[in-house]
Motif scaffolding. Structure first.
Motif, PDB file in Angstrom:
ATOM      1  N   ALA A  33      38.634  65.978  68.877  1.00 53.19           N
ATOM      2  CA  ALA A  33      39.821  66.224  68.466  1.00 53.19           C
ATOM      3  C   ALA A  33      40.828  66.850  69.494  1.00 53.19           C
ATOM      4  O   ALA A  33      40.913  66.222  70.562  1.00 53.19           O
ATOM      5  N   THR A  34      40.822  68.054  69.118  1.00 53.05           N
ATOM      6  CA  THR A  34      41.646  68.775  70.037  1.00 53.05           C
ATOM      7  C   THR A  34      40.883  69.304  71.251  1.00 53.05           C
ATOM      8  O   THR A  34      41.242  70.015  72.158  1.00 53.05           O
ATOM      9  N   GLY A  35      39.588  69.294  71.006  1.00 55.61           N
ATOM     10  CA  GLY A  35      38.612  69.918  71.936  1.00 55.61           C
ATOM     11  C   GLY A  35      38.166  71.197  71.981  1.00 55.61           C
ATOM     12  O   GLY A  35      37.596  71.731  72.397  1.00 55.61           O
ATOM     13  N   GLY A  36      39.038  72.174  70.861  1.00 51.76           N
ATOM     14  CA  GLY A  36      38.705  73.451  70.737  1.00 51.76           C
ATOM     15  C   GLY A  36      37.333  73.983  70.541  1.00 51.76           C
ATOM     16  O   GLY A  36      37.038  74.722  71.261  1.00 51.76           O
ATOM     17  N   GLU A  82      27.431  67.243  79.773  1.00 52.30           N
ATOM     18  CA  GLU A  82      28.439  66.307  79.304  1.00 52.30           C
ATOM     19  C   GLU A  82      28.754  66.652  77.741  1.00 52.30           C
ATOM     20  O   GLU A  82      27.825  67.449  77.114  1.00 52.30           O
ATOM     21  N   ALA A  83      29.948  66.584  77.256  1.00 58.66           N
ATOM     22  CA  ALA A  83      30.163  66.656  75.584  1.00 58.66           C
ATOM     23  C   ALA A  83      30.131  65.150  75.127  1.00 58.66           C
ATOM     24  O   ALA A  83      31.169  64.464  75.282  1.00 58.66           O
ATOM     25  N   ALA A  84      29.377  65.096  74.092  1.00 65.94           N
ATOM     26  CA  ALA A  84      29.225  63.845  73.496  1.00 65.94           C
ATOM     27  C   ALA A  84      29.585  63.991  72.149  1.00 65.94           C
ATOM     28  O   ALA A  84      29.234  64.977  71.265  1.00 65.94           O
ATOM     29  N   ALA A  85      30.081  62.702  71.315  1.00 68.00           N
ATOM     30  CA  ALA A  85      30.428  62.681  69.946  1.00 68.00           C
ATOM     31  C   ALA A  85      30.256  61.425  69.484  1.00 68.00           C
ATOM     32  O   ALA A  85      30.193  60.364  70.278  1.00 68.00           O
ATOM     33  N   ILE A  86      30.538  61.276  68.194  1.00 69.51           N
ATOM     34  CA  ILE A  86      30.267  59.937  67.527  1.00 69.51           C
ATOM     35  C   ILE A  86      31.706  59.355  67.762  1.00 69.51           C
ATOM     36  O   ILE A  86      32.008  58.008  68.326  1.00 69.51           O
ATOM     37  N   VAL A  87      32.747  60.245  67.627  1.00 70.75           N
ATOM     38  CA  VAL A  87      34.033  59.809  67.552  1.00 70.75           C
ATOM     39  C   VAL A  87      34.917  60.450  68.285  1.00 70.75           C
ATOM     40  O   VAL A  87      34.676  61.683  68.464  1.00 70.75           O
ATOM     41  N   ASP A  88      35.843  59.835  69.006  1.00 66.14           N
ATOM     42  CA  ASP A  88      37.098  60.434  69.880  1.00 66.14           C
ATOM     43  C   ASP A  88      38.307  60.196  69.233  1.00 66.14           C
ATOM     44  O   ASP A  88      38.495  59.092  68.775  1.00 66.14           O
ATOM     45  N   LEU A  89      39.281  61.131  68.972  1.00 64.59           N
ATOM     46  CA  LEU A  89      40.527  60.933  68.749  1.00 64.59           C
ATOM     47  C   LEU A  89      41.555  61.359  69.943  1.00 64.59           C
ATOM     48  O   LEU A  89      41.945  62.503  70.196  1.00 64.59           O
ATOM     49  N   PRO A  90      41.542  60.351  71.006  1.00 61.55           N
ATOM     50  CA  PRO A  90      42.077  60.727  72.016  1.00 61.55           C
ATOM     51  C   PRO A  90      43.623  61.090  72.176  1.00 61.55           C
ATOM     52  O   PRO A  90      44.016  61.775  72.979  1.00 61.55           O
ATOM     53  N   LEU A 137      30.976  57.362  71.046  1.00 61.73           N
ATOM     54  CA  LEU A 137      30.559  56.079  70.567  1.00 61.73           C
ATOM     55  C   LEU A 137      31.644  55.130  70.064  1.00 61.73           C
ATOM     56  O   LEU A 137      31.646  53.908  70.016  1.00 61.73           O
ATOM     57  N   THR A 138      32.752  55.813  69.560  1.00 62.24           N
ATOM     58  CA  THR A 138      33.881  54.845  69.166  1.00 62.24           C
ATOM     59  C   THR A 138      35.207  55.885  69.247  1.00 62.24           C
ATOM     60  O   THR A 138      34.880  57.091  69.436  1.00 62.24           O
ATOM     61  N   GLU A 139      36.523  55.197  69.133  1.00 55.87           N
ATOM     62  CA  GLU A 139      37.610  55.972  68.919  1.00 55.87           C
ATOM     63  C   GLU A 139      38.642  55.620  67.913  1.00 55.87           C
ATOM     64  O   GLU A 139      38.476  54.413  67.697  1.00 55.87           O
ATOM     65  N   PHE A 140      39.362  56.390  67.312  1.00 57.27           N
ATOM     66  CA  PHE A 140      40.368  56.172  66.532  1.00 57.27           C
ATOM     67  C   PHE A 140      41.693  56.527  67.373  1.00 57.27           C
ATOM     68  O   PHE A 140      41.937  57.684  67.672  1.00 57.27           O
TER      69      PHE A 140
END
Length: 182
Positions: free
Chosen positions: A127-130, A148-156, A174-177
Motif C-alpha cells: 500500500a503506502t510501503g511503510g 526484492e519486495a513481493a506481494a500478492i496485491v499492489d495498490l499503486p 501478482l495483481t494490482e487494484f
C-alpha cells in the motif's frame, strides 16, 4: 473455476470502511479458502524465485506469515520474521513507521542476518510501503540488503511500490487494484 492471474482478483474481497471509514480493505482470506488459488499464488512465486540469488525470506507480520513459510520451505531458505512490537524474544532491532492507519513499530531479532545476506521480503500487499520500508531499514541495519519486495496485491495509487523502487528496492506483485475498484 479455472484460475489464472487475472482471476485471482475475483478472489480478493473488497471490504469498504475497514479498518476505518473511507478505506477499502483488500481481504486475501478467500484466496486461502481456494486450494487452487493458493497453489497458483505459491507456484507463481516459486517459479519467479527458484533460481534467484538471495539468502533469506523475510515474512512480514501478519499476512506475510501465510506465504513466507511456504516459500521458505519450497525454496529451502531460512525464514526471518518481522513482527509487530512485543511479539519476539531475545535482543531486537525496532523501527517505527507510518501506515495509512497511523504509526506502528516492527521488530526483528538482531542476530537474524549478517553482512552480505540478501532478503526476499514477502507481504500480502503493498500500500503506502511503510511496513516494507521499515523492514528494509532493519535489514540494512544488520548489514544485509533487500533482493526484492513481493506481494500478492499492489495498490499503486498509494505509492508504496514507487517509494520502494526509489530506494533501489525492486517490487513484484501478482495483481494490482486501483483505489476505486470494488
Amino acid at each position: 473455476m479455472n484460475l489464472d492471474h487475472s482471476s485471482l482478483k475475483s478472489l480478493i474481497r473488497a471490504v469498504p470502511d475497514f479498518p476505518k471509514a473511507g478505506v477499502i480493505f483488500r481481504d486475501i482470506t478467500p484466496l486461502f479458502q481456494s486450494p487452487r488459488a493458493l497453489r497458483l499464488v505459491v507456484d507463481s512465486l516459486i517459479q519467479r524465485y527458484v533460481d534467484a540469488e538471495f539468502t533469506h525470506i523475510g515474512a512480514l507480520d501478519a499476512r506475510g506469515f501465510l506465504i513466507g513459510p511456504i516459500l521458505a520451505y519450497e525454496l529451502n531458505k531460512p525464514l526471518i520474521l518481522f513482527r509487530k512490537k512485543g511479539k519476539l524474544p531475545a535482543e531486537l532491532l525496532m523501527e517505527t513507521y507510518t501506515t495509512e492507519y497511523g504509526d506502528a513499530v516492527i521488530e526483528v531479532q538482531k542476530d537474524s542476518l549478517k553482512a552480505g545476506d540478501k532478503v526476499l521480503l514477502i507481504d500480502d500487499l503493498i500500500a503506502t510501503g511503510g511496513t516494507l520500508i521499515a523492514a528494509s531499514n532493519l535489514i540494512a541495519r544488520m548489514g544485509a540488503s533487500v533482493y526484492e519486495a513481493a506481494a500478492i496485491v499492489d495498490l499503486p495509487e498509494l505509492g508504496g511500490s514507487k517509494r520502494l523502487q526509489d530506494m533501489g528496492i525492486p517490487t513484484f506483485s501478482l495483481t494490482e487494484f486501483a483505489l476505486s475498484e470494488r
